[in-house]
Design an enzyme around this catalytic site. Structure first.
Site, PDB file in Angstrom:
ATOM      1  NE  ARG A  39      -4.166  -1.891   1.681  1.00  0.00           N
ATOM      2  CZ  ARG A  39      -5.058  -2.421   2.496  1.00  0.00           C
ATOM      3  NH1 ARG A  39      -4.932  -2.278   3.805  1.00  0.00           N
ATOM      4  NH2 ARG A  39      -6.074  -3.086   2.011  1.00  0.00           N
ATOM      5  CE  LYS A 200     -21.810 -14.969   5.904  1.00  0.00           C
ATOM      6  NZ  LYS A 200     -21.465 -13.690   6.568  1.00  0.00           N
ATOM      7  N   GLY A 353     -11.445  -8.496  -1.783  1.00  0.00           N
ATOM      8  CA  GLY A 353     -10.149  -8.790  -1.168  1.00  0.00           C
ATOM      9  C   GLY A 353      -9.660 -10.199  -1.448  1.00  0.00           C
ATOM     10  N   GLY A 376     -14.280  -3.806   0.316  1.00  0.00           N
ATOM     11  CA  GLY A 376     -15.638  -3.317   0.564  1.00  0.00           C
ATOM     12  C   GLY A 376     -16.032  -2.209  -0.399  1.00  0.00           C
TER      13      GLY A 376
HETATM   14  P1  ADP Z   1     -14.122 -11.459  -1.854  1.00  0.00           P
HETATM   15  O1  ADP Z   1     -13.284 -11.125  -0.642  1.00  0.00           O
HETATM   16  O2  ADP Z   1     -13.295 -11.547  -3.100  1.00  0.00           O
HETATM   17  O3  ADP Z   1     -15.312 -10.567  -1.988  1.00  0.00           O
HETATM   18  P2  ADP Z   1     -15.552 -13.508  -0.431  1.00  0.00           P
HETATM   19  O4  ADP Z   1     -15.025 -12.976   0.859  1.00  0.00           O
HETATM   20  O5  ADP Z   1     -16.985 -13.322  -0.715  1.00  0.00           O
HETATM   21  O6  ADP Z   1     -14.669 -12.956  -1.651  1.00  0.00           O
HETATM   22  O7  ADP Z   1     -15.314 -15.069  -0.515  1.00  0.00           O
HETATM   23  C1  ADP Z   1     -14.058 -15.665  -0.371  1.00  0.00           C
HETATM   24  C2  ADP Z   1     -14.144 -16.902   0.454  1.00  0.00           C
HETATM   25  O8  ADP Z   1     -15.141 -17.787  -0.021  1.00  0.00           O
HETATM   26  C3  ADP Z   1     -12.838 -17.673   0.413  1.00  0.00           C
HETATM   27  O9  ADP Z   1     -12.254 -17.650   1.687  1.00  0.00           O
HETATM   28  C4  ADP Z   1     -13.262 -19.078   0.007  1.00  0.00           C
HETATM   29  O10 ADP Z   1     -12.624 -20.090   0.743  1.00  0.00           O
HETATM   30  C5  ADP Z   1     -14.755 -19.082   0.300  1.00  0.00           C
HETATM   31  N1  ADP Z   1     -15.443 -20.091  -0.505  1.00  0.00           N
HETATM   32  C6  ADP Z   1     -15.487 -20.183  -1.842  1.00  0.00           C
HETATM   33  N2  ADP Z   1     -16.174 -21.276  -2.227  1.00  0.00           N
HETATM   34  C7  ADP Z   1     -16.576 -21.891  -1.105  1.00  0.00           C
HETATM   35  C8  ADP Z   1     -17.319 -23.085  -0.841  1.00  0.00           C
HETATM   36  N3  ADP Z   1     -17.781 -23.853  -1.824  1.00  0.00           N
HETATM   37  N4  ADP Z   1     -17.543 -23.408   0.446  1.00  0.00           N
HETATM   38  C9  ADP Z   1     -17.063 -22.640   1.447  1.00  0.00           C
HETATM   39  N5  ADP Z   1     -16.365 -21.508   1.261  1.00  0.00           N
HETATM   40  C10 ADP Z   1     -16.122 -21.142   0.000  1.00  0.00           C
HETATM   41 MG    MG Z   2     -13.608 -11.530   1.476  1.00  0.00          MG
END
Ligand code: ADP
Ligand code: MG
Length: 396
Positions: A39, A200, A353, A376
């Site tokens: 950063r 989620k 992230g 975010g």
């Molecule tokens: P970002 O930070 O890019 O927005 P998220 O925080 O929504 O992404 O999701 C990332 C997480 O989702 C990772 O830690 C990954 O392990 C988890 N993940 C992806 N697929 C699955 C799955 N099938 N079951 C449980 N966790 C999952």
């Molecule tokens: Mg995340």
């Protein structure tokens, strides 16, 4: 929606001016030592531009969550020290944020010199977007430059409030974020393909909803796909599911149909017998995951389905990994999709992230058009929300 045509440091005369620059120096630290200076390095372009064009630079940032009081472990002094090394010039450190020491040092600052204020969150008013604090920030400088995209979704005194009292422009980091992502959303090169995954549905529902208005194809993978499968009446075993989002998932499926969006869900999955890096694995059909097994990645047929859709894309926006990429045996889907995005020749934008971490870890970081620096903030951008730290800047 706000205009993303914001003035940048290049659009105003900065010579002889004191520039208050809001950076994102929220660096990872361990025992007082900075463990990644990514950063700090990212902020250099804007800082150097200002210095080379005759400005005096007053830097400010938050670091961690000191909750409105001075706590030495959240001091920005180690950042000032590191920055001084990479800038090869002194970076003076103020003992406070807008107190006597900061005021005196800012007043004495000359063109070409750099001052770092203390952690803005040492001030209780910061996260409340307190007006008195915003005015105190403004009193230190002649112009305000926001380059902290990761905090732009927060209406705080140093990210938004201060902009009301000074000419307010963006730095190069924010400029890139808003031009690349803004164009993708407002005037995308088609076909426009969005890839959504991650843990989620509830985190991403706003993004799904907004992108369904804009994309030609929506790919849903990762942990959130199982809620969509269950919403259609399929068995998903022990896979992640948000029971309270089943109706919303059905609504999104309906919306995709109504908008003529090609919605792709996994047809097969790699499933594990428990959530563990060394669990047993088997390939399963996404619409019939056996009891006791949980979907942890998309399977090879889904990989091909998704990659074919990505191949011809003009624009790809990707948020959320396709599986539990942190475990090697479930990184394959994310890897294949990352490779397809990299090879597609499309304008490619990675938000979120974990997605940014996955793409970088898998070695495709430099193949993407843009990896957003704000988790975010990039989600809220993709949701079509106004980001207060950007809305507050002067229009072109
Ligand atoms: P970002 O930070 O890019 O927005 P998220 O925080 O929504 O992404 O999701 C990332 C997480 O989702 C990772 O830690 C990954 O392990 C988890 N993940 C992806 N697929 C699955 C799955 N099938 N079951 C449980 N966790 C999952
Ligand atoms: Mg995340």
């Amino acid at each position: 929606m706000t205009s993303y045509n914001k003035k940048s440091v290049e659009d105003i005369d900065v010579s002889g001016k004191k520039a208050l620059v809001r950076c994102d120096f929220n660096v990872p630290m361990k025992d007082g030592v900075i463990t990644s200076d990514k950063r700090i390095m990212a902020a250099l372009t804007t800082i150097n531009y200002l210095l080379q064009h005759g400005a005096a630079v007053i830097l400010c940032s938050h670091l961690g969550r000191p909750k409105g009081e001075f706590k030495p472990e959240f001091s920005l002094a180690p950042v000032a020290e590191r920055l001084s090394k990479v800038l090869e010039r002194p970076v003076a450190m103020a003992k406070d944020v807008v107190g006597e020491d900061a005021k005196a040092k800012a007043a004495a600052l000359r063109p070409g010199e750099v001052l770092m204020l203390e952690n803005v969150r040492f001030e209780p008013g910061e996260t409340k977007n307190d007006e008195t604090l915003a005015k105190a920030f403004a009193a230190l400088a002649d112009i305000y430059v926001n380059d902290a995209f990761g905090s732009a979704h927060r209406a705080h005194s140093s990210t938004a409030g201060v902009a009301a009292y000074l000419p307010a422009v963006c730095g190069f980091l924010i400029q890139k974020e808003i031009t690349v992502m803004g164009k993708a959303l407002a005037d995308p090169k088609r076909p426009f393909v969005a890839i959504l995954g991650g843990a989620k549905v509830s985190d991403k529902i706003g993004v799904i909803n907004n992108l369904l208005e804009k994309v030609d194809t929506l790919i849903i993978g990762g942990g959130m796909s199982y809620t969509f499968m269950k919403a259609q009446g399929h068995s998903i075993g022990n896979s992640l599911c948000e029971e309270d989002k089943l109706d919303l998932a059905r609504e999104m499926l309906e919306k995709a149909k109504a908008k003529g969006v090609n919605l792709l869900l996994p047809v097969d999955n790699r499933a594990g017998d428990k959530f563990d890096a060394n669990c047993a694995v088997q390939l399963v059909n996404s619409d019939d995951i056996p009891d006791g097994w949980m979907g942890m990645d998309i399977g090879p047929v889904s990989e091909e389905l998704f990659c074919n859709a990505i191949k011809g894309a003009g624009t790809v926006v990707w948020n959320g990994p396709m599986g539990v990429f942190e475990f090697d045996q479930f990184a394959q889907g994310t890897l294949k999709v990352a490779a397809a995005v990299a090879e597609s020749g499309a304008v490619s934008i990675i938000g979120g992230g974990d997605s940014a971490a996955a793409v970088t870890k898998l070695g495709f970081g430099d193949k993407m058009t843009h990896i957003s620096t704000g988790g975010g903030a990039s989600l809220e951008f993709l949701e079509g929300k106004d980001l207060p730290g950007i809305a507050a800047l002067n229009d072109q």
